[in-house]
Scaffold this motif. Structure first.
Motif, PDB file in Angstrom:
ATOM      1  N   ALA A 157       6.282  45.119  12.755  1.00 23.99           N
ATOM      2  CA  ALA A 157       5.265  46.293  12.448  1.00 23.99           C
ATOM      3  C   ALA A 157       5.560  47.820  12.841  1.00 23.99           C
ATOM      4  O   ALA A 157       5.365  48.508  11.873  1.00 23.99           O
ATOM      5  CB  ALA A 157       3.602  46.107  13.023  1.00 23.99           C
ATOM      6  N   VAL A 158       7.058  47.691  13.350  1.00 19.18           N
ATOM      7  CA  VAL A 158       7.259  48.908  12.782  1.00 19.18           C
ATOM      8  C   VAL A 158       7.809  49.194  11.470  1.00 19.18           C
ATOM      9  O   VAL A 158       7.765  50.568  10.948  1.00 19.18           O
ATOM     10  CB  VAL A 158       8.796  49.348  13.582  1.00 19.18           C
ATOM     11  CG1 VAL A 158       9.370  50.462  13.543  1.00 19.18           C
ATOM     12  CG2 VAL A 158       7.772  48.946  15.571  1.00 19.18           C
ATOM     13  N   VAL A 159       8.116  48.410  10.869  1.00 19.38           N
ATOM     14  CA  VAL A 159       8.934  48.434   9.122  1.00 19.38           C
ATOM     15  C   VAL A 159       7.188  48.870   8.176  1.00 19.38           C
ATOM     16  O   VAL A 159       7.860  50.302   7.738  1.00 19.38           O
ATOM     17  CB  VAL A 159       9.129  47.030   8.433  1.00 19.38           C
ATOM     18  CG1 VAL A 159       8.981  46.606   7.250  1.00 19.38           C
ATOM     19  CG2 VAL A 159      10.180  46.616   9.739  1.00 19.38           C
ATOM     20  N   HIS A 160       6.892  48.658   9.407  1.00 18.37           N
ATOM     21  CA  HIS A 160       4.615  48.618   7.980  1.00 18.37           C
ATOM     22  C   HIS A 160       4.941  50.703   8.079  1.00 18.37           C
ATOM     23  O   HIS A 160       3.881  51.215   7.815  1.00 18.37           O
ATOM     24  CB  HIS A 160       3.594  48.196   8.372  1.00 18.37           C
ATOM     25  CG  HIS A 160       3.944  47.297   7.532  1.00 18.37           C
ATOM     26  ND1 HIS A 160       5.120  46.421   5.858  1.00 18.37           N
ATOM     27  CD2 HIS A 160       4.262  45.632   8.226  1.00 18.37           C
ATOM     28  CE1 HIS A 160       5.010  45.569   5.516  1.00 18.37           C
ATOM     29  NE2 HIS A 160       4.908  44.664   7.291  1.00 18.37           N
ATOM     30  N   THR A 195      -1.858  48.987  12.890  1.00 18.53           N
ATOM     31  CA  THR A 195      -1.582  48.075  12.299  1.00 18.53           C
ATOM     32  C   THR A 195      -1.763  46.866  12.025  1.00 18.53           C
ATOM     33  O   THR A 195      -2.324  46.602  13.864  1.00 18.53           O
ATOM     34  CB  THR A 195       0.052  47.519  11.978  1.00 18.53           C
ATOM     35  OG1 THR A 195       0.650  48.687  11.233  1.00 18.53           O
ATOM     36  CG2 THR A 195       0.519  46.617  10.708  1.00 18.53           C
ATOM     37  N   VAL A 196      -3.282  46.239  11.603  1.00 24.61           N
ATOM     38  CA  VAL A 196      -3.534  44.482  12.368  1.00 24.61           C
ATOM     39  C   VAL A 196      -3.333  43.993  12.351  1.00 24.61           C
ATOM     40  O   VAL A 196      -2.051  42.915  11.729  1.00 24.61           O
ATOM     41  CB  VAL A 196      -4.897  44.540  11.324  1.00 24.61           C
ATOM     42  CG1 VAL A 196      -5.614  43.191  11.650  1.00 24.61           C
ATOM     43  CG2 VAL A 196      -5.586  45.559  10.353  1.00 24.61           C
ATOM     44  N   CYS A 217       1.497  39.295  10.315  1.00 23.37           N
ATOM     45  CA  CYS A 217       1.107  40.328  10.396  1.00 23.37           C
ATOM     46  C   CYS A 217       0.484  40.542   8.095  1.00 23.37           C
ATOM     47  O   CYS A 217       0.829  39.427   7.479  1.00 23.37           O
ATOM     48  CB  CYS A 217       2.853  40.813   9.256  1.00 23.37           C
ATOM     49  SG  CYS A 217       3.046  42.478   9.211  1.00 23.37           S
ATOM     50  N   LEU A 218      -0.753  41.131   8.523  1.00 23.06           N
ATOM     51  CA  LEU A 218      -1.499  41.015   7.728  1.00 23.06           C
ATOM     52  C   LEU A 218      -1.199  42.601   6.677  1.00 23.06           C
ATOM     53  O   LEU A 218      -1.766  42.071   5.693  1.00 23.06           O
ATOM     54  CB  LEU A 218      -3.326  41.914   8.093  1.00 23.06           C
ATOM     55  CG  LEU A 218      -3.258  40.300   9.353  1.00 23.06           C
ATOM     56  CD1 LEU A 218      -5.354  41.480   9.330  1.00 23.06           C
ATOM     57  CD2 LEU A 218      -3.677  39.824   8.232  1.00 23.06           C
ATOM     58  N   GLU A 219      -0.438  42.967   6.744  1.00 26.13           N
ATOM     59  CA  GLU A 219       0.552  44.115   5.792  1.00 26.13           C
ATOM     60  C   GLU A 219       1.572  42.985   4.570  1.00 26.13           C
ATOM     61  O   GLU A 219       1.634  43.380   3.379  1.00 26.13           O
ATOM     62  CB  GLU A 219       1.813  45.049   6.261  1.00 26.13           C
ATOM     63  CG  GLU A 219       0.991  46.218   7.379  1.00 26.13           C
ATOM     64  CD  GLU A 219       0.197  46.996   6.482  1.00 26.13           C
ATOM     65  OE1 GLU A 219       0.198  46.799   4.652  1.00 26.13           O
ATOM     66  OE2 GLU A 219      -0.662  47.711   6.468  1.00 26.13           O
ATOM     67  N   CYS A 220       2.124  41.854   5.705  1.00 26.65           N
ATOM     68  CA  CYS A 220       2.707  41.121   4.573  1.00 26.65           C
ATOM     69  C   CYS A 220       2.843  39.872   4.481  1.00 26.65           C
ATOM     70  O   CYS A 220       3.848  38.957   3.383  1.00 26.65           O
ATOM     71  CB  CYS A 220       4.687  41.807   4.525  1.00 26.65           C
ATOM     72  SG  CYS A 220       5.347  41.860   6.273  1.00 26.65           S
TER      73      CYS A 220
END
Length: 306
Positions: A44-47, A12-13, A27-30
């Motif tokens: 980051a564990v969520v993703h 995860t970036v 967080c680059l995911e959300c």
């Protein structure tokens, strides 16, 4: 200055963005930001999809122990957070915060299918299932299917006979508050929805929509038992109860049972002291319109015999 790194197997970036005063880790995911790198790693564990914390009460899984701890409040029954607007109480502060959006009147989430607006994204997500063909929730009493569990839960109140909402005008009772609100329009006398075919007017738009089907002449819903056809699926569903022979609706006053809830509702007027239907000829009053009609017809028969 930018600091990028990868986390364990998920890669995860993480993107650390510095400013003049505060260093924020994004967080680059959300796109959610955090003041500390450690907080970002925990998030980051969520993703990652990993959920190691399980609720012993219901089996629900969580990514963080904190979320499990918060969830356990639901099972405790303790609700310390109260809405100042309506008095509704919540086990978690987050639940109250989301609830307050309802009173704010702000509805940012729009359904692309029908244009309906919602205060919360989760409510929109639930609503979208209505437009889906998938209906996984079935009523064990009558077999009716629902797209949402909440729809089934509300429907079960009908079979339970729970009717806590009463019309002060005629005494009719309803299972759901929204049904009472719709019913009150009948007493207002306002009929803003007009059929272009025959000019008949309706209090509610849904009644006009159903009525228009009559003019189409299409009867796509057929009873496999007797071959009778219906304009609407709801009519077929009600009709099928006749063939089942099951009478699930019981009058608490006299014990008489009925196939349909509507029949029970009409029957209950007998036990009520409310008589809203008056004969213009003799002044006699009746609890039901059908009784008044029979009464008037008896007068006509007498006149014909004379």
């Amino acid at each position: 200055m930018s600091d990028k790194m990868f986390l364990s197997d998920n890669e995860t970036v993480l993107d650390a963005v510095s400013s003049a005063e505060v260093k924020q880790f994004r967080c680059l995911e959300c796109d959610k930001t955090f003041p500390f790198k450690k907080s970002l790693k925990q998030h980051a564990v969520v993703h990652s999809g990993v959920k190691n914390f399980e609720c012993d009460e219901c089996g629900k899984l969580f990514a963080h122990k904190f979320n499990l701890t918060q969830h356990l409040l639901i099972h405790s029954g303790v609700k310390n957070f109260e809405c100042d607007e309506c008095g509704k109480r919540f086990a978690q502060k987050g639940g109250l915060t989301k609830h307050l959006l309802i009173h704010s009147g702000v509805k940012k989430f729009k359904c692309d299918e029908c244009g309906k607006l919602f205060a919360r994204n989760c409510t929109l997500t639930k609503h979208l299932s209505l437009h889906s063909e998938v209906k996984n929730f079935k009523c064990d009493e009558c077999g009716k299917l629902f797209a949402q569990k909440t729809g089934l839960t509300r429907h079960l109140l009908i079979h339970a006979g729970v009717k806590n909402f009463k019309c002060d005008e005629c005494g009719k009772r309803f299972t759901l508050k929204e049904n009472l609100i719709k019913h009150l329009l009948i007493h207002s006398g306002v009929k803003n929805f007009k059929c272009d075919e025959c000019g008949k007017r309706f209090t509610q738009k849904v009644d006009l929509t159903h009525h228009i089907l009559i003019h189409s002449g299409m009867k796509n819903f057929k009873c496999d038992e007797c071959g009778k056809r219906f304009v609407r699926n709801s009519e077929l569903t009600r009709h099928l109860s006749i063939h089942s022979g099951m009478k699930n609706f019981k009058c608490d006053e006299c014990g008489k049972r009925f196939v349909r809830n509507s029949e029970l509702t009409r029957h209950l007027s007998i036990h009520s002291d409310v008589k809203n239907f008056k004969c213009d000829e003799c002044g006699k009053r009746f609890a039901r319109n059908s009784e008044l009609t029979r009464h008037i017809n008896s007068f006509r028969c007498e006149e014909l015999q004379v």
